[in-house]
Design a protein around this motif. Sequence first.
Motif, PDB file in Angstrom:
ATOM      1  N   GLN A  29     -61.501  -4.179  -0.555  1.00 63.54           N
ATOM      2  CA  GLN A  29     -61.229  -5.394  -1.460  1.00 63.54           C
ATOM      3  C   GLN A  29     -62.564  -5.646  -2.009  1.00 63.54           C
ATOM      4  OE1 GLN A  29     -58.176  -6.743  -2.187  1.00 63.54           O
ATOM      5  NE2 GLN A  29     -57.611  -5.084  -1.094  1.00 63.54           N
ATOM      6  N   ALA A  76     -59.033  -4.483  -9.805  1.00 65.13           N
ATOM      7  CA  ALA A  76     -59.067  -5.821  -9.176  1.00 65.13           C
ATOM      8  C   ALA A  76     -60.473  -6.315  -9.273  1.00 65.13           C
ATOM      9  CB  ALA A  76     -58.806  -5.712  -7.525  1.00 65.13           C
ATOM     10  N   GLY A  78     -63.793  -9.256  -7.976  1.00 70.19           N
ATOM     11  CA  GLY A  78     -64.253  -9.892  -6.855  1.00 70.19           C
ATOM     12  C   GLY A  78     -64.527 -11.461  -7.436  1.00 70.19           C
TER      13      GLY A  78
END
Length: 343
Positions: A29, A76, A78
């Motif tokens: 992630q 994605a 952060g």
Amino acid sequence: MDCEQLVEIVLPGIVEPEGLQVRRAALPQPGPGQVLVAVEATGVSFAEQQMRRGRYYDQPPFPFVPGYDLVGRITATGPGTDPQLTGRRIAALTKTGGWASHVLLDPADTVPVPDGLDPAEAETAVVNGITAHQMLHRHARIRPGQTVLVHGANGGVGQLLAQLARAAGAEVIGTASARHHDALRALGVTPVDYRAGDVPAQVRRLAPGGVDAVFDHLGGRSVVDSWQLLAPGGALVAYGSATTRDDTGSKQWPVLKILARTWWWNTLPNGRRAHFFNIWAGRSLHRDRFRARLRADLTAVLDAVRRGEITAPLAARLPLTDAAEALRLAESGTVTGKVVLIP
């Protein structure tokens, strides 16, 4: 391949291509200031060929994930990173880590890829394109009407050097084996067969007064010959030591010898210049300037590819998990263009 799983190719040590390992893990992630990129194409370059032999002059300790460059989509973002970056196709230089299904990057180290470019097509022009563009325009500073010598003009960097030099109005002499000569003539390059012996003599017959620039990836004796082929005011740009790929001993020594020679030559009062090109030069001291230069140069190269002004041949597309086959193919010398891995 499971899109929720990270797949990486690991170089565990000095091994044959079959010694590469496939590692799977949970998908990472992105942290603060990071983006997660789903890799669409990553290349096999000469750097990886040296790394698996422990011969790349500043490679990290084993084990590590190779992969010098990549093209992919941001999936994605952060915390603190613009969420509108999601979905953007980007290119990036990584030096290592690119042979993976996903990578974490700082968005400042990414460059947008123009719409309409196939990811594998774009990938062939990332590290090779930046290298060729910067050597030609930022170091040799080629002008219309000049004559340049490109060693290995059929190679990944060499073909782009030849095309960019021709686009800049220069005449190009290119060394290659005879089977590549027709392809070089089609690019407007005058070919020289390096297997026919005495390359300097062949070049002097074509350019009796010397050449205005030489681009030399070979190292060793070739660098000395290249320097001696320069016309007054000419520039030598050395950017590798391919002839020492299979040597043993210090991996730094071939590069240090070239650096020492270029330093000495630049002290001579003959108006000629010598450079050792390092694509990462200045990154640690002037990171913002490095990134701006990288973005400008790679954007120019990718736009030229999109417009069809230059082509970066694609030798083969292979699945990421076939990295061993891809590396062996790239090392075989039987293909023209870049071998690309597709996760």
